[in-house]
Design an enzyme around this catalytic site. Structure first.
Site, PDB file in Angstrom:
ATOM      1  CG  ASN A   1      -0.049  -0.566   2.627  1.00  0.00           C
ATOM      2  OD1 ASN A   1       0.756  -0.741   2.599  1.00  0.00           O
ATOM      3  ND2 ASN A   1      -1.062   0.524   3.894  1.00  0.00           N
TER       4      ASN A   1
ATOM      5  CG  ASN B   1     -10.618  -2.535   7.126  1.00  0.00           C
ATOM      6  OD1 ASN B   1     -11.870  -2.802   7.351  1.00  0.00           O
ATOM      7  ND2 ASN B   1     -10.389  -1.628   5.520  1.00  0.00           N
TER       8      ASN B   1
ATOM      9  CG  ASP C   1      -3.402  -4.809  10.328  1.00  0.00           C
ATOM     10  OD1 ASP C   1      -2.331  -4.831   9.415  1.00  0.00           O
ATOM     11  OD2 ASP C   1      -4.818  -4.341  10.213  1.00  0.00           O
TER      12      ASP C   1
END
Length: 417
Positions: A95, A278, A305
């Site tokens: 990302n 998320n 994460d």
């Protein structure tokens, strides 16, 4: 360089010295001697309070920003943060800007990470520009060093595209990720749909959105074969679905983020955007099921994460803020606060390495030294001073944690906090 670790309690079920306190001598990156006591012969000596060591920890979901979002984090500082947080390896998400979706982008990451104590393993985008329309050049990227394929935090809505990816990746034993979220069901939800979202007036994202996506992916996997990884599951039903799939013999693995094991949607009452993640934070009942999933072996991997977000995109109204929390620095202290060391250490070491096809170096003589140093009994409150990342968006600020990483020995380098 020769390094002597003094009075280290070894936590490694694959080692003949498991749960024993030993001196460990490391020469040029190789463990040369493990004994009750080793005399100092002008070695670099490491003596730390209640020192424990294990095989090097591996975090399978880390975002660094570079290239394109260096204001969030760059690779150099990110790898140093990872090392001081106890991680000898990290899998880095795609990302960035541009998205890591081609051979040259993979080679860029690998070159930038060369020479650091912590190894960087790229997770390449599954689709071009992570838009979910056309499949990326998976084989070429694997040949350049990609260890898996994922559109980070973006579900692949096209059923046929996911089917083709699972079929194609089998030709080179590729690992395909599928993010567990059905956007048609989730809609604009930003918090777990339930009592708290209703009380707070936040748009709810139902657990059904996660369950439908996982069920679809498991049906596709059963049809195609291959290897599927479902990252950061967050609900009771998700654990049950994956448990049943494993019983069928499907090659499916999954991970859980540390904040989903330790924090519930009760945290949202202050509207602190650091808790906007998320998948969203779920209920306390879900937390208990996820912890049970770790203990039973249904959940394979625990990840931080880690997702740095700059202050301009976090210090906003909850509904407008960007999803994500950093987690490397708080990872061990948070998970060690809710699970016993023996229950989860393999979910940070041997299990994730096995899923991604990486070698796990046991703590024994003549083995490569890839070691994490930590104290499992250190109690403290996590504050801003504990954050080493460029971005400061931590969901664990002011939380009481138990256990602290000292650092690592890896790639012939000793890195201590």
């Amino acid at each position: 360089m020769t390094t002597l670790l003094k009075s280290a309690t070894i936590i490694d079920t694959s080692s003949p010295y498991h749960q024993q306190q030993k001196d460990i001598l490391i020469t040029d990156g190789i463990i040369t001697k493990i004994e009750d006591s080793i005399e100092n012969n002008n070695y670099q000596v490491v003596t730390l309070d209640n020192l424990h060591v294990s095989c090097g920890w591996f975090d399978t979901s880390v975002s660094f920003g570079e290239p394109g979002y260096e204001e969030r984090e760059n690779i150099k500082n990110g790898l140093n943060v990872a090392a001081k947080s106890g991680f000898t390896a990290v899998a880095v998400n795609a990302n960035s800007n541009p998205v890591i979706d081609n051979k040259a982008a993979i080679e860029f990451l690998k070159n930038k990470a060369n020479g650091f104590a912590t190894n960087l393993y790229p997770i390449a985008a599954l689709t071009q520009n992570s838009k979910g329309i056309d499949m990326a050049e998976l084989y070429d990227m694997q040949q350049s060093g990609a260890i898996a394929f994922a559109d980070y935090n973006k579900p692949v809505a096209n059923d046929n595209l996911m089917k083709i990816a699972l079929l194609y990746a089998q030709n080179f034993d590729g690992l395909v990720f599928s993010f567990p979220k059905n956007n048609s069901i989730a809609g604009e939800g930003i918090a777990n749909e339930g009592v708290n979202s209703t009380k707070l007036g936040l748009k709810g994202s139902p657990t059904l959105a996660e369950h439908i996506q996982i069920a679809r992916d498991l049906y596709l996997l059963e049809y195609t074969g291959g290897k599927l990884h479902i990252p950061t599951i967050s609900t009771t039903k998700s654990v049950e679905l994956i448990k049943e799939a494993k019983k069928k013999g499907l090659q499916v693995t999954c991970s859980v983020a540390i904040h989903h094991l330790t924090l519930s949607d009760d945290e949202l009452h202050g509207f602190d955007s650091n808790y906007k993640v998320n998948p969203p934070l779920r209920t306390k009942a879900d937390l208990k099921s996820l912890i049970k999933g770790i203990k039973s072996g249904v959940i394979d991997i625990i990840t931080s994460d880690h997702n740095p977000i700059d202050i301009e995109q976090k210090k906003l109204e909850f509904s407008e803020a960007k999803d994500g929390t950093i987690g490397l620095e708080s990872a061990f202290g948070a998970i060690n606060s809710v699970l016993n060391l023996q229950d989860f250490i393999e979910n940070l070491t041997s299990k994730p390495k096995s899923v991604f096809g990486l070698e796990n170096h046991s703590i024994k003589e003549n083995s490569k030294a890839e070691i994490t140093l930590f104290n499992p009994e250190h109690n403290y409150t996590f504050t801003r001073a504990d954050i080493l990342s460029t971005s400061k968006n931590s969901a664990f600020l002011d939380k009481k944690l138990k256990g602290k990483a000292y650092g690592i020995y890896a790639n012939n380098q000793l890195i201590l906090k």
